[in-house]
Design an enzyme around this catalytic site. Structure first.
Site, PDB file in Angstrom:
ATOM      1  N   GLY A  97      47.678  42.193  35.685  1.00  0.00           N
ATOM      2  CA  GLY A  97      47.018  42.206  36.748  1.00  0.00           C
ATOM      3  C   GLY A  97      47.510  41.122  37.585  1.00  0.00           C
ATOM      4  O   GLY A  97      47.496  41.267  38.624  1.00  0.00           O
ATOM      5  N   ARG A 125      42.285  50.718  36.271  1.00  0.00           N
ATOM      6  CA  ARG A 125      41.478  49.633  36.850  1.00  0.00           C
ATOM      7  C   ARG A 125      41.559  49.583  38.421  1.00  0.00           C
ATOM      8  O   ARG A 125      42.640  49.576  39.162  1.00  0.00           O
ATOM      9  CB  ARG A 125      42.545  48.255  36.501  1.00  0.00           C
ATOM     10  CG  ARG A 125      42.568  48.137  34.787  1.00  0.00           C
ATOM     11  CD  ARG A 125      43.503  46.769  34.517  1.00  0.00           C
ATOM     12  NE  ARG A 125      42.860  45.629  34.563  1.00  0.00           N
ATOM     13  CZ  ARG A 125      43.471  44.255  34.269  1.00  0.00           C
ATOM     14  NH1 ARG A 125      44.566  44.549  33.816  1.00  0.00           N
ATOM     15  NH2 ARG A 125      42.778  43.173  34.722  1.00  0.00           N
ATOM     16  N   SER A 170      36.910  40.963  41.232  1.00  0.00           N
ATOM     17  CA  SER A 170      37.978  39.915  40.749  1.00  0.00           C
ATOM     18  C   SER A 170      38.490  39.093  41.571  1.00  0.00           C
ATOM     19  O   SER A 170      38.698  39.456  42.779  1.00  0.00           O
ATOM     20  CB  SER A 170      39.089  41.029  40.433  1.00  0.00           C
ATOM     21  OG  SER A 170      40.395  40.332  39.895  1.00  0.00           O
ATOM     22  N   SER A 171      38.645  37.904  41.174  1.00  0.00           N
ATOM     23  CA  SER A 171      39.030  36.785  42.097  1.00  0.00           C
ATOM     24  C   SER A 171      40.399  36.916  42.338  1.00  0.00           C
ATOM     25  O   SER A 171      40.996  36.414  43.218  1.00  0.00           O
ATOM     26  CB  SER A 171      39.008  35.631  41.543  1.00  0.00           C
ATOM     27  OG  SER A 171      39.741  35.346  40.125  1.00  0.00           O
ATOM     28  N   ASP A 315      37.265  35.105  30.659  1.00  0.00           N
ATOM     29  CA  ASP A 315      38.082  35.009  29.659  1.00  0.00           C
ATOM     30  C   ASP A 315      37.604  34.144  28.619  1.00  0.00           C
ATOM     31  O   ASP A 315      37.607  34.480  27.355  1.00  0.00           O
ATOM     32  CB  ASP A 315      39.648  34.516  30.103  1.00  0.00           C
ATOM     33  CG  ASP A 315      40.015  35.777  31.123  1.00  0.00           C
ATOM     34  OD1 ASP A 315      39.796  36.696  31.022  1.00  0.00           O
ATOM     35  OD2 ASP A 315      41.393  35.283  31.606  1.00  0.00           O
ATOM     36  N   LYS A 342      38.639  44.605  33.122  1.00  0.00           N
ATOM     37  CA  LYS A 342      39.853  43.776  32.751  1.00  0.00           C
ATOM     38  C   LYS A 342      40.501  44.989  31.894  1.00  0.00           C
ATOM     39  O   LYS A 342      40.731  46.008  32.027  1.00  0.00           O
ATOM     40  CB  LYS A 342      39.305  42.655  31.798  1.00  0.00           C
ATOM     41  CG  LYS A 342      38.506  41.688  32.238  1.00  0.00           C
ATOM     42  CD  LYS A 342      39.185  40.655  32.923  1.00  0.00           C
ATOM     43  CE  LYS A 342      38.434  39.526  33.802  1.00  0.00           C
ATOM     44  NZ  LYS A 342      39.454  38.485  34.383  1.00  0.00           N
ATOM     45  N   ARG A 346      35.380  45.081  28.209  1.00  0.00           N
ATOM     46  CA  ARG A 346      35.239  44.413  27.223  1.00  0.00           C
ATOM     47  C   ARG A 346      33.819  44.260  26.698  1.00  0.00           C
ATOM     48  O   ARG A 346      33.523  43.577  25.776  1.00  0.00           O
ATOM     49  CB  ARG A 346      35.748  42.772  27.815  1.00  0.00           C
ATOM     50  CG  ARG A 346      37.274  42.542  27.720  1.00  0.00           C
ATOM     51  CD  ARG A 346      37.781  41.463  28.470  1.00  0.00           C
ATOM     52  NE  ARG A 346      39.463  41.402  28.219  1.00  0.00           N
ATOM     53  CZ  ARG A 346      40.079  40.561  28.583  1.00  0.00           C
ATOM     54  NH1 ARG A 346      39.585  39.444  29.654  1.00  0.00           N
ATOM     55  NH2 ARG A 346      41.330  40.511  28.594  1.00  0.00           N
ATOM     56  N   LYS A 413      51.142  40.146  25.347  1.00  0.00           N
ATOM     57  CA  LYS A 413      50.636  40.067  26.820  1.00  0.00           C
ATOM     58  C   LYS A 413      50.764  38.913  27.299  1.00  0.00           C
ATOM     59  O   LYS A 413      51.248  38.605  28.155  1.00  0.00           O
ATOM     60  CB  LYS A 413      49.345  40.769  26.993  1.00  0.00           C
ATOM     61  CG  LYS A 413      48.853  41.149  28.387  1.00  0.00           C
ATOM     62  CD  LYS A 413      47.642  41.577  28.506  1.00  0.00           C
ATOM     63  CE  LYS A 413      47.140  41.547  30.019  1.00  0.00           C
ATOM     64  NZ  LYS A 413      47.969  42.355  31.020  1.00  0.00           N
TER      65      LYS A 413
END
EC number: 2.5.1.19
Length: 435
Positions: A97, A125, A170-171, A315, A342, A346, A413
């Site tokens: 992302g 997403r 999402s920021s 997170d 995400k 999650r 990742k």
């Protein structure tokens, strides 16, 4: 790395750790360096899957860079402008992302014929909030398959102007707009609708833009931003990337659960990363924290339950959820709707896998409650190809019960050396160290 990994019970935690550079900072400064004038030397770069996708994309976009042997220093040669590619190209960005969103915004500035695509999960997403905002500024972007989701076909056209964006998902959408705005023809006025999530990441973006010569006006308590157009990014020549605080949370939590103590080097109390607030939450939970100039020491003490709004640290909040099974009372984490968009959903994933190890878990649209576990059960944990699920559930090996992680290589990742680092602080009695 094998398809599954069983972590044996750990006797106690003790050691010192050096954490790789921040993923969020690494991909941002790679992009800003590419857009700047001349040469920029980036030190303590994270070299993980998400960073590799950004580097490969930049190479296809005509950017030259050099990595040192350790792949922790990158010398990148900027073009002092937005990218413009004559031929039609496709950029594959995996599930990154931090590459997909900002590249979409930057590639919308100039005339291009570029397809952005990624892995199966990336295509699930939603990205329409950013696409809609870019279209308001004149961008020509079309969905190749399913509306609202990648892959995307970008032809350019973004000129700036008055832009509305939904801040509640999402920021990264807002961060992407902010990074593109200085290179637009017009001044850009961004108006944020709904509650802004992960505000520290917006501060991070603005801080990095300032390091590259661009100022952003923040008005009305982060509801309104103003950026002058037709500017150029200016290279700082050298930039040192902070160690990743999201990655540090697992080691801090390990000490809180089974210390001993852990010293994490390369972290300062005045970090620009929002996840510095995780350490404040540990203190609220009763954990002993000691700061040094360039490191933090965490020691086991009592581990209390907590109710905490984690809107701004989504997170790190996952690590807090794991602490819930070890704490004296429940951990209630709220305002985390964006967990659902995400690398996986999650909230669903954490709930499902925590129940496997014997936890009582209650979830809602935007919250999770995790209760202490008395009798842990050995379980095979589905990691959902989500690096943070794998790293979080590694901590279950501190329960006195082993845990098996499926697809442990997903940590590549963001933290390829995670297990090597984790083993280095684990001490075992009467059993062999994991291999």
């Amino acid at each position: 790395m094998q398809d599954s990994l069983t972590l044996k019970p750990v006797d106690y935690i003790q050691g010192k750790i050096n954490i790789p550079g921040s993923k969020s900072i690494s991909n941002r400064v790679l992009l800003l360096s590419a857009l700047s004038n001349g040469k920029t030397i980036l030190k303590n770069l994270l070299y993980s899957d998400d960073i590799k996708y950004m580097l490969k994309a930049l190479l296809k976009l005509g950017i030259f860079y050099k990595l040192d042997k350790k792949k922790s220093k990158c010398t990148i040669y900027g073009i002092s402008d937005a990218f413009s590619v004559k031929n039609k190209i496709k950029l594959f960005l995996g599930n990154a992302g931090t590459a997909m969103r900002p590249l979409l915004a930057i590639l919308s500035l100039k005339k291009n014929k570029i397809i952005l695509t990624g892995e199966k999960r990336m295509k699930e997403r939603p990205i329409h909030h950013l696409v809609d905002s870019l279209r308001q500024g004149g961008a020509n972007i079309t969905y190749k398959n399913k509306k609202k989701f990648p892959p995307l076909y970008i032809k350019g056209g973004f000129k700036g102007g008055k832009i509305f964006i939904d801040g509640s998902i999402s920021s990264q959408f807002l961060s992407s707009l902010l990074m593109a705005a200085p290179l637009a023809e017009l001044d850009t006025e961004i108006i944020v609708k709904n509650q802004l999530v992960s505000k520290p990441y917006i501060n991070l973006t603005i801080n990095l833009m300032e390091k590259f010569g661009i100022s952003v006006s923040i008005l009305n308590d982060y509801k309104h931003f103003y950026i002058k157009g037709n500017q150029k990014y200016i290279s700082p020549k050298k930039y040192y990337i902070e160690s990743d605080l999201s990655s540090a949370t697992y080691f801090l939590a390990a000490a809180a659960i089974k210390g001993g103590s852990i010293q994490i080097n390369g972290i300062q109390k005045k970090s620009i990363q929002g996840d510095i607030n995780f350490i404040k939450i540990l203190k609220q939970m009763g954990v002993s924290i000691q700061w040094k100039k360039n490191s933090v020491i965490c020691k086991k003490n009592k581990l209390l339950g907590i109710t905490v709004d984690c809107n701004h640290i989504p997170d790190a909040a996952m690590t807090i959820a794991i602490l819930g099974v070890f704490s004296k009372k429940k951990v209630y984490i709220k305002n985390i709707y964006n967990w659902r968009v995400k690398e996986t959903d999650r909230i669903y994933a954490m709930s499902t896998e925590l129940k496997k190890i014997g936890a009582r878990v209650i979830t809602g649209k935007d919250y999770i409650k995790v209760y202490p576990v008395k009798n842990f059960i050995h379980a095979k944990i589905n990691t959902y190809n989500d690096h943070r699920i794998a790293m979080c559930f590694s901590l279950i090996s501190l329960s006195g019960t082993s845990v098996t992680l499926l697809n442990p290589k997903c940590v590549n990742k963001t933290f390829p050396s995670f297990f090597k680092n984790f083993y280095s602080i684990c001490h075992y009695s009467n059993i062999n160290k994991n291999i």
